[in-house]
Design a protein around this motif. Sequence first.
Motif, PDB file in Angstrom:
ATOM      1  N   ALA A  19       0.736  -0.937   0.101  1.00  0.00           N
ATOM      2  CA  ALA A  19       0.385  -0.134   0.007  1.00  0.00           C
ATOM      3  C   ALA A  19       0.567   1.552  -0.284  1.00  0.00           C
ATOM      4  CB  ALA A  19      -0.883  -0.205   1.046  1.00  0.00           C
ATOM      5  N   ALA A  20       2.253   0.880   0.905  1.00  0.00           N
ATOM      6  CA  ALA A  20       2.811   2.483   0.650  1.00  0.00           C
ATOM      7  C   ALA A  20       3.516   2.172  -0.263  1.00  0.00           C
ATOM      8  CB  ALA A  20       3.969   2.159   1.868  1.00  0.00           C
ATOM      9  N   PHE A  21       3.509   1.691  -1.125  1.00  0.00           N
ATOM     10  CA  PHE A  21       4.729   1.485  -2.762  1.00  0.00           C
ATOM     11  C   PHE A  21       3.472   2.345  -3.330  1.00  0.00           C
ATOM     12  CE2 PHE A  21       6.146  -0.133  -6.597  1.00  0.00           C
ATOM     13  CZ  PHE A  21       7.138   0.309  -6.708  1.00  0.00           C
ATOM     14  N   GLY A  66      11.625  10.835  -6.396  1.00  0.00           N
ATOM     15  CA  GLY A  66      13.155  10.867  -6.067  1.00  0.00           C
ATOM     16  C   GLY A  66      14.581  11.512  -6.645  1.00  0.00           C
ATOM     17  N   VAL A  67      15.608  10.727  -6.842  1.00  0.00           N
ATOM     18  CA  VAL A  67      16.673  11.499  -6.768  1.00  0.00           C
ATOM     19  C   VAL A  67      17.537  12.055  -7.967  1.00  0.00           C
ATOM     20  CG1 VAL A  67      18.871  12.205  -5.943  1.00  0.00           C
ATOM     21  CG2 VAL A  67      17.533  11.590  -4.351  1.00  0.00           C
ATOM     22  N   VAL A  68      17.812  13.303  -8.394  1.00  0.00           N
ATOM     23  CA  VAL A  68      18.237  13.502  -9.559  1.00  0.00           C
ATOM     24  C   VAL A  68      20.491  12.467  -9.944  1.00  0.00           C
ATOM     25  CG1 VAL A  68      19.379  15.119 -11.093  1.00  0.00           C
ATOM     26  CG2 VAL A  68      17.121  15.548 -10.398  1.00  0.00           C
ATOM     27  N   ALA A  69      19.963  11.451 -10.680  1.00  0.00           N
ATOM     28  CA  ALA A  69      20.997  10.676 -10.492  1.00  0.00           C
ATOM     29  C   ALA A  69      21.861  11.276 -12.416  1.00  0.00           C
ATOM     30  CB  ALA A  69      21.264   9.082 -11.604  1.00  0.00           C
ATOM     31  N   LEU A  70      21.350  11.443 -13.136  1.00  0.00           N
ATOM     32  CA  LEU A  70      22.339  12.201 -13.741  1.00  0.00           C
ATOM     33  C   LEU A  70      21.364  13.391 -14.388  1.00  0.00           C
ATOM     34  CD1 LEU A  70      22.518   9.159 -16.072  1.00  0.00           C
ATOM     35  CD2 LEU A  70      24.002  10.701 -14.830  1.00  0.00           C
ATOM     36  N   GLN A  71      22.478  14.666 -14.902  1.00  0.00           N
ATOM     37  CA  GLN A  71      22.072  15.890 -15.569  1.00  0.00           C
ATOM     38  C   GLN A  71      22.715  16.416 -16.785  1.00  0.00           C
ATOM     39  OE1 GLN A  71      22.711  19.716 -15.398  1.00  0.00           O
ATOM     40  NE2 GLN A  71      22.064  19.206 -17.627  1.00  0.00           N
ATOM     41  N   ASP A  72      22.847  15.659 -17.883  1.00  0.00           N
ATOM     42  CA  ASP A  72      23.909  16.112 -18.638  1.00  0.00           C
ATOM     43  C   ASP A  72      22.821  16.188 -20.245  1.00  0.00           C
ATOM     44  OD1 ASP A  72      22.463  13.629 -18.961  1.00  0.00           O
ATOM     45  OD2 ASP A  72      24.347  12.796 -19.154  1.00  0.00           O
ATOM     46  N   SER A 102      14.021   4.866  -5.637  1.00  0.00           N
ATOM     47  CA  SER A 102      14.362   3.899  -4.888  1.00  0.00           C
ATOM     48  C   SER A 102      12.582   3.264  -4.595  1.00  0.00           C
ATOM     49  CB  SER A 102      14.855   4.422  -3.040  1.00  0.00           C
ATOM     50  OG  SER A 102      14.444   4.812  -2.350  1.00  0.00           O
ATOM     51  N   VAL A 103      12.884   1.894  -3.826  1.00  0.00           N
ATOM     52  CA  VAL A 103      11.671   1.163  -3.365  1.00  0.00           C
ATOM     53  C   VAL A 103      11.004   2.025  -2.178  1.00  0.00           C
ATOM     54  CG1 VAL A 103      13.025  -1.285  -4.024  1.00  0.00           C
ATOM     55  CG2 VAL A 103      12.766   0.386  -1.389  1.00  0.00           C
ATOM     56  N   LEU A 104      11.088   3.086  -1.789  1.00  0.00           N
ATOM     57  CA  LEU A 104      10.925   3.838  -0.432  1.00  0.00           C
ATOM     58  C   LEU A 104       9.656   4.825  -1.406  1.00  0.00           C
ATOM     59  CD1 LEU A 104      13.013   4.173   2.342  1.00  0.00           C
ATOM     60  CD2 LEU A 104      11.375   2.314   1.554  1.00  0.00           C
ATOM     61  N   ASP A 105      10.068   5.417  -2.586  1.00  0.00           N
ATOM     62  CA  ASP A 105       9.644   6.260  -3.269  1.00  0.00           C
ATOM     63  C   ASP A 105       8.542   6.373  -4.160  1.00  0.00           C
ATOM     64  OD1 ASP A 105      11.425   8.455  -3.504  1.00  0.00           O
ATOM     65  OD2 ASP A 105      12.641   7.639  -3.999  1.00  0.00           O
ATOM     66  N   VAL A 106       7.866   7.341  -3.785  1.00  0.00           N
ATOM     67  CA  VAL A 106       6.253   7.091  -4.737  1.00  0.00           C
ATOM     68  C   VAL A 106       6.600   6.724  -6.500  1.00  0.00           C
ATOM     69  CG1 VAL A 106       4.385   8.540  -6.139  1.00  0.00           C
ATOM     70  CG2 VAL A 106       5.021   8.730  -3.432  1.00  0.00           C
ATOM     71  N   HIS A 107       5.924   5.994  -7.245  1.00  0.00           N
ATOM     72  CA  HIS A 107       6.393   5.031  -8.169  1.00  0.00           C
ATOM     73  C   HIS A 107       5.188   4.990  -8.886  1.00  0.00           C
ATOM     74  CE1 HIS A 107       9.367   3.037  -6.042  1.00  0.00           C
ATOM     75  NE2 HIS A 107       9.980   2.584  -7.558  1.00  0.00           N
ATOM     76  N   VAL A 108       4.217   6.389  -9.127  1.00  0.00           N
ATOM     77  CA  VAL A 108       3.997   6.662 -10.378  1.00  0.00           C
ATOM     78  C   VAL A 108       4.476   7.383 -10.923  1.00  0.00           C
ATOM     79  CG1 VAL A 108       1.583   5.840  -9.473  1.00  0.00           C
ATOM     80  CG2 VAL A 108       2.440   8.294  -9.017  1.00  0.00           C
ATOM     81  N   GLN A 109       3.902   7.898 -12.018  1.00  0.00           N
ATOM     82  CA  GLN A 109       4.943   8.769 -13.211  1.00  0.00           C
ATOM     83  C   GLN A 109       4.157   9.859 -13.896  1.00  0.00           C
ATOM     84  OE1 GLN A 109       5.930   5.138 -13.961  1.00  0.00           O
ATOM     85  NE2 GLN A 109       7.467   5.886 -11.981  1.00  0.00           N
ATOM     86  N   ARG A 110       4.340  11.018 -13.579  1.00  0.00           N
ATOM     87  CA  ARG A 110       3.000  12.384 -13.569  1.00  0.00           C
ATOM     88  C   ARG A 110       4.281  12.979 -14.950  1.00  0.00           C
ATOM     89  NH1 ARG A 110       0.188  13.004  -8.837  1.00  0.00           N
ATOM     90  NH2 ARG A 110       1.645  11.674  -7.503  1.00  0.00           N
ATOM     91  N   SER A 111       3.443  13.611 -15.834  1.00  0.00           N
ATOM     92  CA  SER A 111       3.615  14.229 -17.571  1.00  0.00           C
ATOM     93  C   SER A 111       4.328  15.418 -17.142  1.00  0.00           C
ATOM     94  CB  SER A 111       2.682  14.344 -18.095  1.00  0.00           C
ATOM     95  OG  SER A 111       2.939  14.634 -19.443  1.00  0.00           O
TER      96      SER A 111
END
Length: 235
Positions: free
Chosen positions: A64-66, A87-93, A116-125
């Motif tokens: 439910a949290a995931f 999440g966290v910005v992994a690349l900016q290039d 990460s597995v702790l972040d909200v995992h839906v994607q937004r436009s």
Amino acid sequence: MARRPKQPDPPTGAAHLVGLVRSVVPPLNPAGRPFVLVPAVLAVLGRRSPALRRTATVAALACAAFFREPARVAPQRPGLVVAPADGVVALQDTAVPPAELGLGSAPVPRVSVFLSVLDVHVQRSPVGGTVSRVVHTPGTFLSADLPAASTDNERTCVLLRTDDGQEVGVVQIAGLIARRIVCHLAEGDRTERGATYGLIRFGSRVDTYLPVGSRVLVDVGQRMVGAETVLAELP
């Protein structure tokens, strides 16, 4: 003298409690319902087995949290690109976009957000506009924070065209644990900036490819709030 309309009485008792819970606990994305329902049923059926009940309850709460989908309000100023995920910005290039996007072979600004597995995992436009292209590409399942994941991992590419003709690509990338990409968009659909359009199950990455001349406003290591953090300004 005109009478003021009578204000409705505030909810009390159970109605107040339900409203309070709804205001604090994020709703569940529909794609996560089976993952929550199955362990929840096991927890109920296993009431005579404390170990099973505890394990199933923990699993239901974790799922439910995931799969939570908190309400977000996207900034409305024209020309903005918002973060497509938490999440966290992994690349900016700058990088050559995946061929499926049809954006050519020249490098363009790219921002990669690692979930990460702790972040909200839906994607937004990231922008509002029309969906020009949706392509799913099978691939490997490298760790999503590796640069090679952009080209080697299983992914779903979406090309969005804004009303003033700018093209922005957003790519859902499966990770080491994630094995299922969900995308609700199809070619010809209209979408609004910040609207939920899909999710990736259990750890992943989302790349955003911007037009040349865009002003990127985030940097590596910065934490993103999907739909609300301003990622860039279009040319």
